[in-house]
Design a protein around this motif. Structure first.
Motif, mmCIF file in Angstrom:
data_model
loop_
_atom_site.group_PDB
_atom_site.id
_atom_site.type_symbol
_atom_site.label_atom_id
_atom_site.label_comp_id
_atom_site.label_asym_id
_atom_site.label_seq_id
_atom_site.Cartn_x
_atom_site.Cartn_y
_atom_site.Cartn_z
ATOM 1 N N ASP A 121 4.386 6.050 -3.012
ATOM 2 C CA ASP A 121 3.446 5.430 -3.684
ATOM 3 C C ASP A 121 3.897 4.014 -3.936
ATOM 4 O O ASP A 121 4.982 3.716 -4.224
ATOM 5 N N ALA A 122 3.007 3.088 -4.061
ATOM 6 C CA ALA A 122 3.144 1.722 -4.410
ATOM 7 C C ALA A 122 3.939 2.095 -6.035
ATOM 8 O O ALA A 122 3.534 2.478 -6.887
ATOM 9 N N ALA A 147 6.215 10.886 1.206
ATOM 10 C CA ALA A 147 5.183 9.803 0.785
ATOM 11 C C ALA A 147 5.830 8.867 -0.135
ATOM 12 O O ALA A 147 6.805 9.465 -0.883
ATOM 13 N N PRO A 190 0.812 -1.066 -0.038
ATOM 14 C CA PRO A 190 0.047 0.227 -0.142
ATOM 15 C C PRO A 190 0.897 1.213 -0.196
ATOM 16 O O PRO A 190 2.075 1.107 0.173
ATOM 17 N N ASP A 191 0.366 2.479 -0.354
ATOM 18 C CA ASP A 191 0.865 3.942 -0.392
ATOM 19 C C ASP A 191 1.708 3.737 1.046
ATOM 20 O O ASP A 191 0.871 3.577 1.923
ATOM 21 N N SER A 192 2.793 4.174 1.129
ATOM 22 C CA SER A 192 3.494 4.451 2.361
ATOM 23 C C SER A 192 4.337 5.671 2.409
ATOM 24 O O SER A 192 4.080 6.580 1.768
ATOM 25 N N THR A 225 12.086 11.203 -3.686
ATOM 26 C CA THR A 225 10.876 10.335 -4.154
ATOM 27 C C THR A 225 10.217 11.145 -5.177
ATOM 28 O O THR A 225 10.670 12.523 -5.255
ATOM 29 N N ALA A 277 6.600 3.185 -6.809
ATOM 30 C CA ALA A 277 7.380 4.643 -6.932
ATOM 31 C C ALA A 277 9.153 4.218 -6.882
ATOM 32 O O ALA A 277 9.450 3.280 -6.133
#
Length: 165
Positions: free
Chosen positions: A120-121, A118, A71-73, A146, A123
């Motif tokens: 994202d999955a 942040a 999941p987005d982390s 990122t 990325a």
């Protein structure tokens, strides 16, 4: 890596010690309440037999792809491991993929980010690491990029953390 717990504890240490720099100090920790967002990668090697007088200053950039199924982390910091060949077929490793069985005496380093980023999955995250040397001191500096943001360089010039030689 993503770990609200480790990041919070490092920030609490800053409050307790009345310093704003504890989020620029690496910590030796038992990483258990964390999500590793990508596989560990080697950054550099040391060959102590090659040159006894060498100071072993290094720099490297590694690109990590956040697991597409994760999941987005939030990236709270970096996990630093070692894998050492001591002699011929004798190895010690704390890397998750090559961890020496039943070895519990060494733990990874946690390099926190002052401001979590942040991720994202899927990325791509770029990690920049430096092992700096000057006078009788050695220290680490780190930064993370990122797609959404880039962190500051942490511990620039060893202003918060360094090891004496």
């Amino acid at each position: 890596m993503s770990s609200t717990l480790l990041h919070r504890r490092a920030a609490e240490y800053a409050a307790e010690s009345h310093t704003k720099y504890s989020l620029e100090t690496p910590y030796v920790v038992n990483i258990h309440a964390a999500r590793l967002l990508a596989e560990a990668q080697p950054l550099w090697t040391f060959d102590h037999a090659a040159a006894e007088s060498q100071r072993f200053c290094r720099s490297a950039t590694a690109d990590f792809d956040v697991c597409a199924t994760a999941p987005d982390s939030v990236v709270h910091g970096l996990a630093g491991y070692f894998d050492a060949e001591l002699y011929a077929d004798v190895r010690l490793s704390i890397c998750p993929s090559t961890h020496t069985p039943d070895m519990h005496s060494w733990f990874p380093m946690y390099f926190p980010l002052r401001q979590p980023l942040a991720a994202d999955a899927g990325a791509r995250i770029s990690v920049h690491m430096w092992r700096r040397c000057a006078d009788a001191r050695t220290w680490y500096e780190w930064a993370v990029e990122t797609p959404a943001a880039t962190s500051a360089i942490h511990n620039a010039n060893g202003h918060q953390y360094w090891i004496g030689q």
